[in-house]
Design a protein around this motif. Sequence first.
Motif, PDB file in Angstrom:
ATOM      1  N   VAL A 129      -5.902   2.174   7.274  1.00  0.00           N
ATOM      2  CA  VAL A 129      -7.034   1.912   8.156  1.00  0.00           C
ATOM      3  C   VAL A 129      -8.327   1.833   7.351  1.00  0.00           C
ATOM      4  CG1 VAL A 129      -8.429   2.856  10.040  1.00  0.00           C
ATOM      5  CG2 VAL A 129      -5.927   2.939  10.174  1.00  0.00           C
ATOM      6  N   GLU A 130      -8.507   2.741   6.395  1.00  0.00           N
ATOM      7  CA  GLU A 130      -9.736   2.755   5.604  1.00  0.00           C
ATOM      8  C   GLU A 130      -9.847   1.522   4.715  1.00  0.00           C
ATOM      9  OE1 GLU A 130      -9.417   6.469   3.606  1.00  0.00           O
ATOM     10  OE2 GLU A 130     -10.094   7.653   5.328  1.00  0.00           O
ATOM     11  N   LEU A 131      -8.729   1.096   4.136  1.00  0.00           N
ATOM     12  CA  LEU A 131      -8.764  -0.069   3.257  1.00  0.00           C
ATOM     13  C   LEU A 131      -8.969  -1.364   4.038  1.00  0.00           C
ATOM     14  CD1 LEU A 131      -5.843   0.860   0.836  1.00  0.00           C
ATOM     15  CD2 LEU A 131      -8.234   0.607   0.198  1.00  0.00           C
ATOM     16  N   ALA A 132      -8.405  -1.425   5.244  1.00  0.00           N
ATOM     17  CA  ALA A 132      -8.485  -2.657   6.034  1.00  0.00           C
ATOM     18  C   ALA A 132      -9.800  -2.788   6.786  1.00  0.00           C
ATOM     19  CB  ALA A 132      -7.320  -2.717   7.011  1.00  0.00           C
ATOM     20  N   TYR A 162      -2.924  -2.052  16.940  1.00  0.00           N
ATOM     21  CA  TYR A 162      -2.218  -1.475  15.788  1.00  0.00           C
ATOM     22  C   TYR A 162      -3.033  -0.345  15.175  1.00  0.00           C
ATOM     23  CZ  TYR A 162       0.392  -1.305  11.384  1.00  0.00           C
ATOM     24  OH  TYR A 162       1.145  -0.897  10.314  1.00  0.00           O
ATOM     25  N   ALA A 163      -4.342  -0.523  15.091  1.00  0.00           N
ATOM     26  CA  ALA A 163      -5.208   0.531  14.546  1.00  0.00           C
ATOM     27  C   ALA A 163      -5.108   1.786  15.389  1.00  0.00           C
ATOM     28  CB  ALA A 163      -6.650   0.043  14.467  1.00  0.00           C
ATOM     29  N   ARG A 164      -5.063   1.631  16.718  1.00  0.00           N
ATOM     30  CA  ARG A 164      -4.941   2.805  17.580  1.00  0.00           C
ATOM     31  C   ARG A 164      -3.597   3.500  17.372  1.00  0.00           C
ATOM     32  NH1 ARG A 164      -7.468  -0.639  21.411  1.00  0.00           N
ATOM     33  NH2 ARG A 164      -5.428  -1.140  22.330  1.00  0.00           N
ATOM     34  N   ASN A 221      -5.014  14.277  -3.687  1.00  0.00           N
ATOM     35  CA  ASN A 221      -4.364  13.017  -3.346  1.00  0.00           C
ATOM     36  C   ASN A 221      -4.656  12.701  -1.888  1.00  0.00           C
ATOM     37  OD1 ASN A 221      -2.619  10.899  -2.692  1.00  0.00           O
ATOM     38  ND2 ASN A 221      -0.973  11.656  -4.002  1.00  0.00           N
ATOM     39  N   PRO A 222      -5.473  11.689  -1.594  1.00  0.00           N
ATOM     40  CA  PRO A 222      -5.836  11.374  -0.203  1.00  0.00           C
ATOM     41  C   PRO A 222      -4.642  11.081   0.696  1.00  0.00           C
ATOM     42  CG  PRO A 222      -7.288  10.226  -1.729  1.00  0.00           C
ATOM     43  CD  PRO A 222      -6.191  10.835  -2.556  1.00  0.00           C
ATOM     44  N   ASN A 223      -3.489  10.739   0.104  1.00  0.00           N
ATOM     45  CA  ASN A 223      -2.292  10.527   0.925  1.00  0.00           C
ATOM     46  C   ASN A 223      -1.795  11.814   1.555  1.00  0.00           C
ATOM     47  OD1 ASN A 223      -2.239   7.823   0.376  1.00  0.00           O
ATOM     48  ND2 ASN A 223      -0.595   7.925  -1.131  1.00  0.00           N
ATOM     49  N   TYR A 224      -2.165  12.963   0.983  1.00  0.00           N
ATOM     50  CA  TYR A 224      -1.740  14.252   1.521  1.00  0.00           C
ATOM     51  C   TYR A 224      -2.743  14.695   2.589  1.00  0.00           C
ATOM     52  CZ  TYR A 224       1.050  14.426  -2.832  1.00  0.00           C
ATOM     53  OH  TYR A 224       1.916  14.154  -3.865  1.00  0.00           O
ATOM     54  N   VAL A 225      -2.761  14.014   3.696  1.00  0.00           N
ATOM     55  CA  VAL A 225      -3.756  14.269   4.735  1.00  0.00           C
ATOM     56  C   VAL A 225      -3.615  15.697   5.252  1.00  0.00           C
ATOM     57  CG1 VAL A 225      -4.610  13.569   7.003  1.00  0.00           C
ATOM     58  CG2 VAL A 225      -3.809  11.837   5.370  1.00  0.00           C
ATOM     59  N   GLY A 226      -4.695  16.473   5.133  1.00  0.00           N
ATOM     60  CA  GLY A 226      -4.647  17.865   5.569  1.00  0.00           C
ATOM     61  C   GLY A 226      -3.706  18.723   4.759  1.00  0.00           C
ATOM     62  N   GLY A 227      -3.257  18.217   3.598  1.00  0.00           N
ATOM     63  CA  GLY A 227      -2.291  18.937   2.770  1.00  0.00           C
ATOM     64  C   GLY A 227      -0.851  18.589   3.058  1.00  0.00           C
ATOM     65  N   LEU A 248       0.831  -1.192   0.000  1.00  0.00           N
ATOM     66  CA  LEU A 248       0.000   0.000   0.000  1.00  0.00           C
ATOM     67  C   LEU A 248       0.870   1.249   0.000  1.00  0.00           C
ATOM     68  CD1 LEU A 248      -2.633  -1.090   2.680  1.00  0.00           C
ATOM     69  CD2 LEU A 248      -2.714  -1.432   0.199  1.00  0.00           C
ATOM     70  N   ASP A 249       0.843   1.968  -1.098  1.00  0.00           N
ATOM     71  CA  ASP A 249       1.518   3.268  -1.169  1.00  0.00           C
ATOM     72  C   ASP A 249       0.501   4.319  -0.728  1.00  0.00           C
ATOM     73  OD1 ASP A 249       3.176   5.382  -1.626  1.00  0.00           O
ATOM     74  OD2 ASP A 249       3.240   5.168  -3.804  1.00  0.00           O
ATOM     75  N   THR A 250       0.116   4.229   0.550  1.00  0.00           N
ATOM     76  CA  THR A 250      -0.925   5.091   1.105  1.00  0.00           C
ATOM     77  C   THR A 250      -0.470   5.627   2.453  1.00  0.00           C
ATOM     78  OG1 THR A 250      -2.058   3.384   2.403  1.00  0.00           O
ATOM     79  CG2 THR A 250      -2.669   3.565   0.080  1.00  0.00           C
ATOM     80  N   SER A 251      -1.202   6.597   2.954  1.00  0.00           N
ATOM     81  CA  SER A 251      -0.971   7.078   4.315  1.00  0.00           C
ATOM     82  C   SER A 251      -1.447   6.024   5.307  1.00  0.00           C
ATOM     83  CB  SER A 251      -1.740   8.377   4.539  1.00  0.00           C
ATOM     84  OG  SER A 251      -3.138   8.122   4.552  1.00  0.00           O
ATOM     85  N   PRO A 252      -1.043   6.111   6.576  1.00  0.00           N
ATOM     86  CA  PRO A 252      -1.602   5.210   7.588  1.00  0.00           C
ATOM     87  C   PRO A 252      -3.130   5.300   7.657  1.00  0.00           C
ATOM     88  CG  PRO A 252       0.375   6.244   8.434  1.00  0.00           C
ATOM     89  CD  PRO A 252       0.078   6.908   7.124  1.00  0.00           C
ATOM     90  N   ARG A 253      -3.670   6.486   7.466  1.00  0.00           N
ATOM     91  CA  ARG A 253      -5.126   6.619   7.446  1.00  0.00           C
ATOM     92  C   ARG A 253      -5.710   5.805   6.292  1.00  0.00           C
ATOM     93  NH1 ARG A 253      -7.769  12.536   7.467  1.00  0.00           N
ATOM     94  NH2 ARG A 253      -6.734  12.493   9.500  1.00  0.00           N
ATOM     95  N   GLY A 254      -5.037   5.817   5.157  1.00  0.00           N
ATOM     96  CA  GLY A 254      -5.500   5.026   4.024  1.00  0.00           C
ATOM     97  C   GLY A 254      -5.479   3.539   4.319  1.00  0.00           C
TER      98      GLY A 254
END
Length: 508
Positions: free
Chosen positions: A264-267, A275-277, A407-413, A256-262
């Motif tokens: 969590v959303e995918l899983a 781990y989620a916390r 790009n959702p990986n840019y959380v908050g910019g 996953l080339d995503t943010s940690p938030r991504g």
Amino acid sequence: MTPPDVAIVGTGPNGLAAGVTLARAGLRVELYEAAATAGGGLRGAALFDDDVVHDVCAAVHPMAAASRFFREFDLTARGVELLHPEISYAHPLDGGRAALAYRDLAATCAGLGRDGDRWRRLMAPLLDRSRGVVDLLLSPQRGLPPDLAAALRVAVRVLAHGTRPFPGGFSGEPAAALLTGVAAHAVGRLPSLASAAVAVLLGHLAHGTGWPLPRGGSRRIAEALVADITAHGGTVHTGHRVTTLREVEGARAVLLDTSPRGLVELAGDRLPARYARALERYRYGPAAAKADFLVSEPVPWADPAVGRAGTVHLGGTRAETVRQENLTARGVPTDEPFVLVVDPAATDPGRARPGRRPVWAYAHVPHGDDRDPVALVRARIERYAPGFGDTVLAQRGVSGRAMEAYNPNYVGGDIGCGAMTLRQSLARPTARLDPYRTPLDGVFLCSAATPPGPSVHGMSGHLAACSVLRHRFGTDRIPSLAPTRDPVALRSPGTAVAPEADDPPRVP
């Protein structure tokens, strides 16, 4: 349809680097990208004029010339020409003055007057061990450094410049501002150990392998990576947004080339609660707000030498830069943000057309900031380039909040996919021995949220791919990244290359 050996979600530089590594290992690799084109931060677009291409995200690439992944991948041999400006970066000051970081260290020191010797003592020892410095700071950061001499030189300078309010003991403003502007690339509190590490890495590279721009724009790097993946049997699916891991669960490994938030959303609810916390506690940093301009002529800098620089830092004095960055880190919006400006055609004349050329700029703003940055950026440029506004033919602003929509990986910019704090520099995204593995069987994280962190270096993706090969496919053998269609395993992922030695032998 038979599932692939490896599915990669996201085609930013790290997703593509992972794809290159695993496809060359003989695995069937498929990549999925929500956008219409691959590349993430390496995309380009004709924003205002069909003949003038703007870099949508990254524009200048010190790591593409320095990181181990790109050294072995060899962009030049693949037709990607990295152009090196005479002046790596410039830092204008009021009164028509400017501090200039030439690629030539001696020229830089000469321009800094009485601080020239101090600048040389700071940078020359790092340049002597540059490959060791780069490989240390772009490592998994979970073991002993292979080049202890380089590590010691880095540590001494990071402690000195990350804990003192006045960098380097410089007696003049130009040198202090020049170093502080590089530290500001950490996009966070100043001074800090993390920002000092960034200053050490980028600062010495300005006088070594340089801060180059790819001829034709950043998208050329992405095109070379995609071409290598497809040449080795991989497939890139664009316009395909993966919304749940169930879509790719048939693959033996998922990256996953995503943010940690991504993640969590995918899983969904599949992640262990602990781990989620931990991922939910992961901190994101300030935002980058983007301003693009189509202009009629080069930026009219008060000091013409600034126009020869590949990158320009607009922060004012050391004290002004520190104040602005600390306010931004605390979430306080200001009218004078730190701004990075690039006039690509100054280095790559082919990017311009008669009477039309692109200008690229980022402003550091608070996390989630929703202001249109165009007026802020124009004012900052006008301070050091009077008359700039008269050259603007068209303009576009993308707020920090809108960067996340792009790009959702840019959380908050946050284009760095996580705040650059000391803790998060050493334990991205959580404190695990293997930061790329997740508790989910066969699922790995390969984004800038993993070591070594942000920038276009490909190492997070490459190191995650090494972990995949070890843990899912039972091999410590890593394929050659050299430009050949017949890769041969050369080294194990844990094998240290001798400090300052040549790259491993390449198969023709």
